[in-house]
Design a protein around this motif. Sequence first.
Motif, PDB file in Angstrom:
ATOM      1  N   ASN A 105       0.839  -1.200   0.000  1.00 60.06           N
ATOM      2  CA  ASN A 105       0.000   0.000   0.000  1.00 60.06           C
ATOM      3  C   ASN A 105       0.872   1.249   0.000  1.00 60.06           C
ATOM      4  OD1 ASN A 105      -2.418  -1.408   0.149  1.00 60.06           O
ATOM      5  ND2 ASN A 105      -2.288  -1.563   2.378  1.00 60.06           N
ATOM      6  N   LEU A 106       0.411   2.248  -0.750  1.00 59.23           N
ATOM      7  CA  LEU A 106       1.089   3.537  -0.782  1.00 59.23           C
ATOM      8  C   LEU A 106       0.121   4.614  -0.310  1.00 59.23           C
ATOM      9  CD1 LEU A 106       2.941   3.400  -4.219  1.00 59.23           C
ATOM     10  CD2 LEU A 106       3.961   3.286  -1.967  1.00 59.23           C
ATOM     11  N   PRO A 107       0.624   5.678   0.307  1.00 62.94           N
ATOM     12  CA  PRO A 107      -0.270   6.767   0.708  1.00 62.94           C
ATOM     13  C   PRO A 107      -0.761   7.551  -0.517  1.00 62.94           C
ATOM     14  CG  PRO A 107       1.997   7.258   1.307  1.00 62.94           C
ATOM     15  CD  PRO A 107       1.978   5.859   0.784  1.00 62.94           C
ATOM     16  N   LEU A 108      -1.871   8.250  -0.347  1.00 65.79           N
ATOM     17  CA  LEU A 108      -2.507   8.982  -1.436  1.00 65.79           C
ATOM     18  C   LEU A 108      -1.589  10.016  -2.107  1.00 65.79           C
ATOM     19  CD1 LEU A 108      -5.095   9.461  -3.059  1.00 65.79           C
ATOM     20  CD2 LEU A 108      -5.760  11.125  -1.318  1.00 65.79           C
ATOM     21  N   PRO A 109      -0.780  10.796  -1.385  1.00 68.68           N
ATOM     22  CA  PRO A 109       0.083  11.772  -2.071  1.00 68.68           C
ATOM     23  C   PRO A 109       1.057  11.120  -3.064  1.00 68.68           C
ATOM     24  CG  PRO A 109      -0.040  12.321   0.241  1.00 68.68           C
ATOM     25  CD  PRO A 109      -0.721  10.993   0.065  1.00 68.68           C
ATOM     26  N   ILE A 110       1.473   9.900  -2.791  1.00 66.92           N
ATOM     27  CA  ILE A 110       2.363   9.212  -3.734  1.00 66.92           C
ATOM     28  C   ILE A 110       1.621   8.925  -5.035  1.00 66.92           C
ATOM     29  CG2 ILE A 110       3.727   7.118  -4.113  1.00 66.92           C
ATOM     30  CD1 ILE A 110       4.974   9.034  -2.108  1.00 66.92           C
ATOM     31  N   TYR A 111       0.352   8.523  -4.948  1.00 64.17           N
ATOM     32  CA  TYR A 111      -0.443   8.285  -6.148  1.00 64.17           C
ATOM     33  C   TYR A 111      -0.649   9.574  -6.937  1.00 64.17           C
ATOM     34  CZ  TYR A 111      -1.639   3.552  -4.677  1.00 64.17           C
ATOM     35  OH  TYR A 111      -1.581   2.245  -4.324  1.00 64.17           O
TER      36      TYR A 111
ATOM     37  N   ALA B 104       5.337  13.171 -18.268  1.00 63.70           N
ATOM     38  CA  ALA B 104       6.151  12.299 -19.120  1.00 63.70           C
ATOM     39  C   ALA B 104       5.463  11.990 -20.439  1.00 63.70           C
ATOM     40  CB  ALA B 104       6.462  11.006 -18.370  1.00 63.70           C
ATOM     41  N   SER B 105       4.145  11.838 -20.419  1.00 60.72           N
ATOM     42  CA  SER B 105       3.452  11.522 -21.663  1.00 60.72           C
ATOM     43  C   SER B 105       3.339  12.724 -22.584  1.00 60.72           C
ATOM     44  CB  SER B 105       2.062  10.957 -21.363  1.00 60.72           C
ATOM     45  OG  SER B 105       1.264  11.940 -20.760  1.00 60.72           O
ATOM     46  N   ASN B 106       3.414  13.938 -22.041  1.00 61.86           N
ATOM     47  CA  ASN B 106       3.329  15.149 -22.859  1.00 61.86           C
ATOM     48  C   ASN B 106       4.661  15.880 -22.929  1.00 61.86           C
ATOM     49  OD1 ASN B 106       0.512  14.975 -23.418  1.00 61.86           O
ATOM     50  ND2 ASN B 106       0.144  15.556 -21.295  1.00 61.86           N
TER      51      ASN B 106
ATOM     52  N   GLY C  87       2.629  10.455  -8.589  1.00 62.92           N
ATOM     53  CA  GLY C  87       2.855   9.520  -9.687  1.00 62.92           C
ATOM     54  C   GLY C  87       2.002   9.854 -10.900  1.00 62.92           C
ATOM     55  N   GLY C  88       0.744  10.237 -10.676  1.00 61.41           N
ATOM     56  CA  GLY C  88      -0.124  10.633 -11.784  1.00 61.41           C
ATOM     57  C   GLY C  88       0.370  11.894 -12.465  1.00 61.41           C
ATOM     58  N   ALA C  89       0.846  12.861 -11.671  1.00 58.90           N
ATOM     59  CA  ALA C  89       1.386  14.090 -12.257  1.00 58.90           C
ATOM     60  C   ALA C  89       2.642  13.794 -13.067  1.00 58.90           C
ATOM     61  CB  ALA C  89       1.688  15.099 -11.160  1.00 58.90           C
TER      62      ALA C  89
END
Length: 94
Positions: free
Chosen positions: A25-31, A41-43, A34-36
């Motif tokens: 499990n990871l805490p929410l700020p890591i998610y 990276a994709s753009n 990671g999304g940011a």
Amino acid sequence: MKVWLACFLVLFALAELFDWLQEFNLPLPIYILGGAFLAVASNYDKIIGYYFADSSIEASLEQPQLDSLTPSSNPISFPVTSSVEDVQTSQTDD
């Protein structure tokens, strides 16, 4: 026999990895971070590419060059075979 053994070992390793990841499990700020990171990276080429773009490409985009400088002799409009009055009078005659 070697193929069966290799497939068994790969599937066993995947099953154990899946069990280990379910308990991880990871805490929410890591998610969120990671999304940011994935969004950046994709753009990357769209964001950074504008700063380091080739100046000749930018010049060609600013001043488009036409193939021919003389206007075409072909008309754009189409000839009208019958006018609106002719169509209306033929409909009222019926």
